[in-house]
Write an enzyme that holds these catalytic residues in place. Structure first.
Site, PDB file in Angstrom:
ATOM      1  N   ASN B 278       1.173  -1.528   0.353  1.00 42.33           N
ATOM      2  CA  ASN B 278      -0.154  -0.076  -0.385  1.00 42.33           C
ATOM      3  C   ASN B 278       0.516   1.422   0.177  1.00 42.33           C
ATOM      4  O   ASN B 278       1.938   1.046   0.971  1.00 42.33           O
ATOM      5  CB  ASN B 278      -0.606  -0.141   1.254  1.00 42.33           C
ATOM      6  CG  ASN B 278      -1.987   0.807   1.182  1.00 42.33           C
ATOM      7  OD1 ASN B 278      -2.006   1.577   0.271  1.00 42.33           O
ATOM      8  ND2 ASN B 278      -2.587   1.301   2.350  1.00 42.33           N
ATOM      9  N   ASP B 305      10.721   2.547   1.823  1.00 35.99           N
ATOM     10  CA  ASP B 305       8.999   1.316   2.620  1.00 35.99           C
ATOM     11  C   ASP B 305       9.559  -0.101   2.935  1.00 35.99           C
ATOM     12  O   ASP B 305       8.648  -0.339   3.125  1.00 35.99           O
ATOM     13  CB  ASP B 305       7.874   1.592   1.607  1.00 35.99           C
ATOM     14  CG  ASP B 305       7.204   1.728   2.600  1.00 35.99           C
ATOM     15  OD1 ASP B 305       6.848   1.999   3.957  1.00 35.99           O
ATOM     16  OD2 ASP B 305       5.829   1.390   1.879  1.00 35.99           O
TER      17      ASP B 305
END
Lengths: 306, 429
Positions: B278, B305
């Protein structure tokens, strides 16, 4: 001639020959179902697990009966919650089941892709009995069987799938399979219930049921989910029924005779009026019988491959 | 200790530096740049680094360390080790820990635990208490304790009102708000909404869910003349919005992950839960726009991330799997393979996006390659061809879709705080 795959995960990519082979085999088994002794020894010694992570009485019973008619040992494994909530991982559950020397797994799950995942972690033949909003191939195959039984062919037949296409597992299987066998496929429903990019599959989209009725030979009417989540996609059941429901008046006004299928159970007064539903009782019950024959065919063709 | 880095190409666009030379480092300080005399060689350990480069140490501004709270997935120590192994000398760690980084105590806890590591660790504080989007976290205290930015990480700052307050408050420290841009009323699915989501029957997340929050954030940043940083940008439209905002002088910066410029949602077709993240993997058109935005400077930096997850959490039904992949140890290889070798970015731009710009965004000094400076360096070989092997990751978690992928470009060593990490071990320098 064997099927080209060890599994039936969906109808995407399944060749026409495979679909027709299943339907032809089902014809043979349907005859068995009419005999006084409705059992053949074809899958004797094979063990099939019906692994249902989601409630589905009809599909499960249909599979179970098909397995028993073929003399397979059928086991039912129903799990009411997803593996995550239960603490055991899905993979561990499958490993456990496989350790019991199972040959085939029929799986129903609320999450798309689970049958595929199963093939990655197990050596069994896998049959998808419905995964999330992805595919439900045996339902589609029995729809094809019923259409062919009624109209004598599939090639060139114009079929419109009506209702909540975006949240249906039956729609996608119907689309892939019908395209493969040379039928024309369209969908009809409120714009909020048509998934994006569906036209890229070569499917025509209708938003007016009258047009869909006039331009097609078959309507495959899907059940509208009545719970609150589904209701976000249309204002009211009354409005849905008025704009997309199939009623006697509508058909009389259009003067069009059309074959109507429904995977059941019907919401009377929503997608079909009671009058229509009663008028189609026969075909709906035929669909149920055909479901057993088609599932016997799939189990037989996959179970006798090796 | 004294070491000599012989025949290396010293490269730092900030200093207009690009020359083949040798470096002498004593007690962690660069003491000489130039020819190595026989005298130098005699009393130092010499590394021949012909055709290798050194630049200011690489920096990853978006890392999830999981400590405190989920030490089974990653700790500060294993995360720092993975960072060193991946080629970084500094990382910023995100506040979605348990408890969240919403108090000075947690910032201090992390800094204390990290202080002996080669890799510098800079905590990002939460915008709101427990990242709930309701009450502003004690941002001044967080700043004083060492937070370098604020983010509600994992979710967008909940309301325009609280974001406005946070942007205004953060201006006092000249720190950016890092926003995870996603309108949760539109999102909540498992993959990008596209032809593929229709084929796979997975619940979709439309790209417009990101674009709406990017728009909101840019407009608020403009209205308040405040700093906003767009985390892991992933859509074509968001890229266009940031480009337009930059041309209007809005104080915006943006990062992109290697997976968002390497993969598309075609990768989801096997229901591999290591392709679930996401923002979700997007389409070819989005990737093309991201590459263009990296080239023209719309996207400032590359960030991993890095999101470690336990094996059992990922080996589940796709819809039930947690989002994210580990990225620290594949970032440099993917960036060089996809951007440098495919001629999207020059070497100078690569270093800006891997080492320099993230530090600028977070007001962290950029290491220099000059006599008297502390050696904070990444030594890398842009041409080395290697194969990703998740079993060799130093991270506690192995959730990567890039296992067995062939990459070109790799970190050789990192130097910082008087230590060097080289060939899997730490050496005092």
């Amino acid at each position: 001639m064997p099927l080209t795959s060890r599994h039936l995960l969906g109808l995407q990519g399944v060749p026409k020959e495979d679909i027709l082979l299943i339907l032809d085999t089902a014809t043979t088994f349907k005859e068995v179902l009419d005999r006084p002794i409705k059992k053949v020894p074809t899958l004797q010694g094979k063990t099939v697990v019906n692994l249902f992570y989601e409630n589905s009485t009809r599909t499960r019973i249909s599979f179970e009966l098909a397995e028993k008619r073929l003399s397979a040992d059928a086991l039912n494994f129903s799990v009411s919650t997803s593996s995550v909530k239960k603490g055991e991982t899905f993979k561990d559950t499958i490993r456990n089941i496989e350790a019991m020397k199972v040959d085939m797994i029929v799986v129903r799950h609320s999450a798309a892709g689970v049958p595929y995942f199963l093939t990655q972690i197990s050596n069994c033949n896998v049959i998808n009995a419905g995964d999330g909003t992805h595919e439900h191939p045996t339902q589609a195959l029995l729809d094809f069987y019923s259409i062919r039984e009624k109209l004598g062919r599939l090639q060139g037949v114009r079929v419109c799938i009506v209702g909540d296409i975006a949240h249906s597992r039956v729609a996608l299987s119907n689309i892939f399979g019908l395209k493969a066998v040379g039928a024309e496929v369209s969908v009809c429903g409120p714009a909020t219930m048509i998934p994006g990019f569906i036209e890229d599959l070569g499917v025509k989209v209708y938003h007016r049921i009258d047009d869909a009725i006039m331009e097609n030979d078959v309507l495959n009417v899907l059940r509208i989910q009545l719970e609150r989540k589904a209701r976000e996609y249309f204002p009211s059941i009354r409005e849905y029924h008025n704009y997309f429901g199939i009623t006697r008046e509508r058909l009389d006004r259009l003067g069009k005779d059309i074959l109507i299928l429904h995977p059941g159970p019907i919401n009377r007064g929503v997608e079909l009026s009671s009058e229509i539903a009663d008028g189609m009782n026969q075909i709906i019950l035929q669909q149920v019988t055909n479901g057993v024959a088609v599932r016997m065919a799939v189990l037989y063709l996959l179970g006798t491959q090796n | 200790m004294k070491i000599a880095l012989k025949n290396i190409i010293a490269f730092n666009p900030e200093q207009n530096l690009n020359k083949k030379t040798s470096l002498i480092i004593e007690d962690g300080i660069i003491t000489k740049i130039g020819n190595i005399t026989p005298e130098d060689s005699k009393n130092s350990k010499v590394y021949d680094l012909t055709d290798k480069y050194c630049s200011p140490g690489f920096f990853d501004m978006h890392v999830h360390l999981r400590e405190p709270g989920r030490e089974d997935k990653e700790t500060i120590e294993t995360g720092a080790l993975a960072a060193a192994n991946g080629g970084f000398t500094g990382i910023a760690c995100m506040p979605n820990t348990t408890p969240a980084i919403d108090s000075a105590e947690v910032v201090t806890f992390i800094k204390e635990k990290a202080k002996n590591n080669l890799v510098d660790i800079f905590p990002v504080g939460a915008v709101t208490v427990e990242r709930k989007g309701e009450l502003l976290s004690p941002m001044a205290e967080l700043y004083d304790a060492g937070a370098v930015a604020f983010s509600d990480d994992g979710v967008a700052v909940k309301s325009s009102r609280i974001l406005r307050t946070a942007l205004e408050y953060a201006k006092m420290f000249n720190l950016p708000i890092i926003d995870h841009c996603e309108d949760d009323s539109l999102a909540g699915g498992a993959m990008n909404e596209s032809f593929n989501s229709t084929l796979l029957g997975l619940p979709p997340i439309p790209s417009v869910a990101e674009d709406i929050i990017v728009s909101r954030d840019l407009l608020l940043a403009e209205y308040l003349d405040a700093r906003i940083h767009i985390a892991h940008i992933s859509t074509r439209r968001s890229v266009e919005l940031v480009r337009m905002a930059k041309s209007r002088g809005i104080k915006v910066s943006a990062e992109v992950t290697p997976h968002h410029f390497t993969l598309t949602d075609d990768a989801v077709k096997t229901y591999d839960t290591n392709t679930k993240m996401n923002p979700p993997l997007r389409t070819n058109a989005d990737v093309t726009a991201i590459l263009e935005a990296l080239k023209d400077g719309t996207i400032d930096c590359i960030a991993s991330d890095h999101a470690p997850h336990a094996i059992e959490e990922k080996e589940v039904e796709f819809e039930d799997a947690p989002n994210g992949i580990v990225g620290l140890e594949t970032q440099i290889g993917l960036a060089f393979t996809e951007l440098y070798h495919k001629k999207i970015l020059s070497l100078e731009q690569m270093i800006e996006k891997l080492a320099i710009n993230a530090r600028k965004i977070l007001n962290i000094p950029i290491p220099k390659i000059e006599v008297g400076a502390e050696a904070n360096l990444t030594i890398f070989d842009p041409d080395e061809i290697w194969t990703v092997d998740i079993s060799k990751f130093k991270s506690k978690s192995k959730n990567s879709p890039f296992n067995k992928r062939l990459l070109q470009g790799r970190s050789v060593a990192v130097l910082n705080k008087g230590k060097m990490y080289y060939k899997g071990s730490f050496i005092e320098i």
